[in-house]
Design a protein around this motif. Structure first.
Motif, PDB file in Angstrom:
ATOM      1  N   GLY A  19       7.597  51.144  48.460  1.00  0.00           N
ATOM      2  CA  GLY A  19       6.979  52.154  48.150  1.00  0.00           C
ATOM      3  C   GLY A  19       5.414  52.684  48.248  1.00  0.00           C
ATOM      4  O   GLY A  19       5.038  53.184  47.254  1.00  0.00           O
ATOM      5  N   ALA A  20       5.383  52.522  49.012  1.00  0.00           N
ATOM      6  CA  ALA A  20       4.382  53.390  49.439  1.00  0.00           C
ATOM      7  C   ALA A  20       3.621  54.544  48.920  1.00  0.00           C
ATOM      8  O   ALA A  20       2.575  54.358  49.277  1.00  0.00           O
ATOM      9  CB  ALA A  20       3.551  52.986  50.967  1.00  0.00           C
ATOM     10  N   ALA A  21       4.307  55.424  49.402  1.00  0.00           N
ATOM     11  CA  ALA A  21       4.279  56.964  49.191  1.00  0.00           C
ATOM     12  C   ALA A  21       3.770  57.060  47.523  1.00  0.00           C
ATOM     13  O   ALA A  21       3.625  58.181  47.496  1.00  0.00           O
ATOM     14  CB  ALA A  21       5.547  57.631  49.325  1.00  0.00           C
ATOM     15  N   ARG A  22       4.427  56.145  46.627  1.00  0.00           N
ATOM     16  CA  ARG A  22       3.658  56.531  45.077  1.00  0.00           C
ATOM     17  C   ARG A  22       2.429  56.036  44.647  1.00  0.00           C
ATOM     18  O   ARG A  22       1.245  56.602  44.519  1.00  0.00           O
ATOM     19  CB  ARG A  22       4.771  54.999  43.864  1.00  0.00           C
ATOM     20  N   PHE A  23       1.712  55.230  46.057  1.00  0.00           N
ATOM     21  CA  PHE A  23       0.484  55.344  46.159  1.00  0.00           C
ATOM     22  C   PHE A  23      -0.157  56.521  47.051  1.00  0.00           C
ATOM     23  O   PHE A  23      -1.933  56.874  46.249  1.00  0.00           O
ATOM     24  CB  PHE A  23       0.191  53.477  46.134  1.00  0.00           C
ATOM     25  N   SER A  24       0.158  56.375  48.008  1.00  0.00           N
ATOM     26  CA  SER A  24      -0.463  57.617  48.562  1.00  0.00           C
ATOM     27  C   SER A  24      -0.358  58.526  48.767  1.00  0.00           C
ATOM     28  O   SER A  24      -1.615  59.922  48.887  1.00  0.00           O
ATOM     29  CB  SER A  24       0.423  56.962  50.390  1.00  0.00           C
ATOM     30  N   ALA A  25       0.170  59.318  47.340  1.00  0.00           N
ATOM     31  CA  ALA A  25       0.536  60.806  47.005  1.00  0.00           C
ATOM     32  C   ALA A  25      -0.557  61.072  45.968  1.00  0.00           C
ATOM     33  O   ALA A  25      -1.120  62.125  45.468  1.00  0.00           O
ATOM     34  CB  ALA A  25       2.122  60.394  46.256  1.00  0.00           C
ATOM     35  N   ILE A  82      -5.773  54.324  38.721  1.00  0.00           N
ATOM     36  CA  ILE A  82      -5.722  52.652  38.135  1.00  0.00           C
ATOM     37  C   ILE A  82      -5.026  51.780  39.226  1.00  0.00           C
ATOM     38  O   ILE A  82      -3.763  52.009  38.661  1.00  0.00           O
ATOM     39  CB  ILE A  82      -6.169  51.719  37.168  1.00  0.00           C
ATOM     40  N   VAL A  83      -4.880  50.351  40.383  1.00  0.00           N
ATOM     41  CA  VAL A  83      -3.812  49.930  40.611  1.00  0.00           C
ATOM     42  C   VAL A  83      -3.997  48.444  39.456  1.00  0.00           C
ATOM     43  O   VAL A  83      -4.837  47.818  39.977  1.00  0.00           O
ATOM     44  CB  VAL A  83      -4.244  49.622  41.894  1.00  0.00           C
ATOM     45  N   TYR A  84      -3.038  47.646  39.477  1.00  0.00           N
ATOM     46  CA  TYR A  84      -2.906  46.466  39.239  1.00  0.00           C
ATOM     47  C   TYR A  84      -2.211  45.679  39.405  1.00  0.00           C
ATOM     48  O   TYR A  84      -0.933  46.384  39.697  1.00  0.00           O
ATOM     49  CB  TYR A  84      -2.727  46.225  37.186  1.00  0.00           C
ATOM     50  N   ALA A  85      -2.279  44.658  40.060  1.00  0.00           N
ATOM     51  CA  ALA A  85      -1.496  43.644  40.368  1.00  0.00           C
ATOM     52  C   ALA A  85      -1.053  42.510  39.800  1.00  0.00           C
ATOM     53  O   ALA A  85      -2.209  41.759  38.759  1.00  0.00           O
ATOM     54  CB  ALA A  85      -1.522  43.489  41.858  1.00  0.00           C
ATOM     55  N   ASN A  86       0.077  41.357  40.379  1.00  0.00           N
ATOM     56  CA  ASN A  86      -0.107  40.246  39.551  1.00  0.00           C
ATOM     57  C   ASN A  86      -0.927  39.328  40.648  1.00  0.00           C
ATOM     58  O   ASN A  86      -1.195  40.040  42.167  1.00  0.00           O
ATOM     59  CB  ASN A  86       2.055  40.248  40.343  1.00  0.00           C
ATOM     60  N   HIS A  87      -1.523  37.636  40.542  1.00  0.00           N
ATOM     61  CA  HIS A  87      -2.274  37.507  40.628  1.00  0.00           C
ATOM     62  C   HIS A  87      -1.704  35.914  41.079  1.00  0.00           C
ATOM     63  O   HIS A  87      -1.717  34.943  39.990  1.00  0.00           O
ATOM     64  CB  HIS A  87      -3.106  37.159  40.326  1.00  0.00           C
ATOM     65  N   SER A  88      -0.837  35.474  42.074  1.00  0.00           N
ATOM     66  CA  SER A  88      -0.999  34.367  42.712  1.00  0.00           C
ATOM     67  C   SER A  88      -1.423  33.626  43.545  1.00  0.00           C
ATOM     68  O   SER A  88      -1.187  32.667  43.771  1.00  0.00           O
ATOM     69  CB  SER A  88       1.154  34.624  42.830  1.00  0.00           C
ATOM     70  N   GLY A 106     -14.276  59.527  41.402  1.00  0.00           N
ATOM     71  CA  GLY A 106     -13.318  59.536  41.745  1.00  0.00           C
ATOM     72  C   GLY A 106     -12.826  58.104  42.852  1.00  0.00           C
ATOM     73  O   GLY A 106     -12.322  58.487  42.998  1.00  0.00           O
ATOM     74  N   GLY A 107     -13.630  57.448  42.410  1.00  0.00           N
ATOM     75  CA  GLY A 107     -13.318  56.034  43.036  1.00  0.00           C
ATOM     76  C   GLY A 107     -12.087  55.235  42.452  1.00  0.00           C
ATOM     77  O   GLY A 107     -11.786  55.818  41.110  1.00  0.00           O
ATOM     78  N   VAL A 108     -11.274  54.603  43.140  1.00  0.00           N
ATOM     79  CA  VAL A 108     -10.226  53.364  42.759  1.00  0.00           C
ATOM     80  C   VAL A 108     -10.271  52.343  42.331  1.00  0.00           C
ATOM     81  O   VAL A 108     -11.216  51.215  42.737  1.00  0.00           O
ATOM     82  CB  VAL A 108      -8.983  53.598  43.597  1.00  0.00           C
ATOM     83  N   VAL A 109      -9.441  51.658  40.739  1.00  0.00           N
ATOM     84  CA  VAL A 109     -10.335  49.916  40.572  1.00  0.00           C
ATOM     85  C   VAL A 109      -8.803  49.498  40.723  1.00  0.00           C
ATOM     86  O   VAL A 109      -7.866  50.018  40.433  1.00  0.00           O
ATOM     87  CB  VAL A 109     -10.315  50.481  38.890  1.00  0.00           C
ATOM     88  N   TRP A 110      -9.445  48.339  41.486  1.00  0.00           N
ATOM     89  CA  TRP A 110      -7.971  47.343  41.280  1.00  0.00           C
ATOM     90  C   TRP A 110      -8.375  46.268  40.564  1.00  0.00           C
ATOM     91  O   TRP A 110      -9.484  45.725  40.172  1.00  0.00           O
ATOM     92  CB  TRP A 110      -8.203  46.645  43.147  1.00  0.00           C
ATOM     93  N   ILE A 111      -7.153  46.087  40.115  1.00  0.00           N
ATOM     94  CA  ILE A 111      -7.258  44.808  39.032  1.00  0.00           C
ATOM     95  C   ILE A 111      -6.088  43.853  39.062  1.00  0.00           C
ATOM     96  O   ILE A 111      -4.527  44.539  39.237  1.00  0.00           O
ATOM     97  CB  ILE A 111      -7.351  45.366  37.179  1.00  0.00           C
ATOM     98  N   THR A 112      -6.328  42.496  38.301  1.00  0.00           N
ATOM     99  CA  THR A 112      -5.583  41.202  38.590  1.00  0.00           C
ATOM    100  C   THR A 112      -5.760  41.235  37.256  1.00  0.00           C
ATOM    101  O   THR A 112      -6.117  40.222  36.375  1.00  0.00           O
ATOM    102  CB  THR A 112      -5.143  40.658  39.454  1.00  0.00           C
ATOM    103  N   PRO A 113      -4.508  41.577  36.084  1.00  0.00           N
ATOM    104  CA  PRO A 113      -4.811  41.590  34.797  1.00  0.00           C
ATOM    105  C   PRO A 113      -4.404  40.541  33.983  1.00  0.00           C
ATOM    106  O   PRO A 113      -4.724  39.933  32.734  1.00  0.00           O
ATOM    107  CB  PRO A 113      -3.851  42.624  34.131  1.00  0.00           C
TER     108      PRO A 113
END
Length: 278
Positions: free
Chosen positions: A33-39, A49-55, A121-128
């Motif tokens: 699913g990389a195209a969903r982000f690179s688009a 905003i990108v949010y991910a699980n945190h294991s 214009g920045g991107v924020v990465w979060i592990t909620p």
């Protein structure tokens, strides 16, 4: 408030270290699913905003790695516990900003800093989840900051895109684990929303992405992924050296991997050269 400054020389050096870490510690880095982000790479794509699980400890390294490989033209930031950040102060020069955990002041700092980053214009990465949680644990539990941030940004800029990222580190057939990644369906937030309702949607989106990754991960088939990088192969050490020597003495090809199968999955660098979609 302005977005925190980033030292590009320090960031380039750190990214080089991260690439080396992945080569040494993983059999391969694979993504779906990389195209969903690179688009969303162009600034006119709006706030992201990108949010991910945190294991795992590796999760922030994943964000650094993907930011460079898939969206290097934009600047990337991530919050971190302020007390922990003081132990690694050099990270402040690379887009990591400190947040006091479990305090009203910390929550406001997170929101204001993130809004300034997204407006620039920045991107924020979060592990909620805000703590280490096994990727199999359900239901997912989020801190409220993500949904509040997305709703506030939608009000101030008109919309924002929130992208779920699922991460796993399973062992397949080799000595080293795989780093498996999957971008789920982005959620466009284009109007003020009830934060609790939006949070439920965000939880469901990430859970769906995690379930998808779990399903394709247990198949142990790299054809389900695009391969971003290959790491070390074989057993290494004395036995690996003996196998290489034995191959050279007998004239037989040296097979480093435990499973004698062709390497499946598309190499992203080759895909870009051919112009293939990811």
């Amino acid at each position: 408030m302005n977005a925190p400054p980033i030292s590009l020389p320090a960031l380039r050096f750190f990214r080089k270290i991260v690439r080396g870490y992945f080569r040494r510690h993983f059999h391969a880095v694979r993504i779906s699913g990389a195209a969903r982000f690179s688009a969303l790479a162009k600034p006119d794509a709006g706030p992201v905003i990108v949010y991910a699980n945190h294991s795992s400890w590796w999760d922030p390294m994943v964000s650094v790695y993907l930011a460079e490989r898939l969206m290097g033209a934009r600047r990337h930031y991530a919050p971190m516990d302020a007390a922990a950040l003081e132990r690694y102060a050099v990270l402040k020069r690379m887009g990591i900003f400190g947040v006091e955990m479990n305090s009203a002041r910390g929550a406001m700092t997170f929101l204001r800093t993130s809004e300034a980053i997204l407006a620039s214009g920045g991107v924020v990465w979060i592990t909620p989840q805000a703590r280490f949680v096994d990727s199999r644990a359900r239901p997912l539990e989020f801190k409220p900051g993500l949904s509040i941030l997305a709703s506030r940004v939608a009000v101030s800029t008109g919309w924002c895109t929130v992208v779920p990222l699922a991460i796993e580190y399973p062992f397949w057939d080799e000595r080293l684990p795989e780093c498996l990644l999957h971008f789920g369906e982005p959620l466009k937030v284009d109007s003020p929303q009830d934060s609790e309702k939006l949070q439920q949607e965000l939880v469901q989106s990430l859970e769906t992405a995690m379930n998808t990754l779990r399903f394709i991960a247990i198949q142990r088939d790299a054809r389900n992924f695009d391969t971003l990088a290959h790491g070390k192969l074989g057993t290494g050490g004395f036995y690996g050296g003996w196998q290489k020597l034995k191959s050279s003495l007998t004239g037989r090809p040296y097979q480093a991997e435990h499973t004698v199968l062709p390497e499946y999955g598309r190499d992203v660098a080759s895909c870009k050269e051919r112009g293939d979609d990811l």
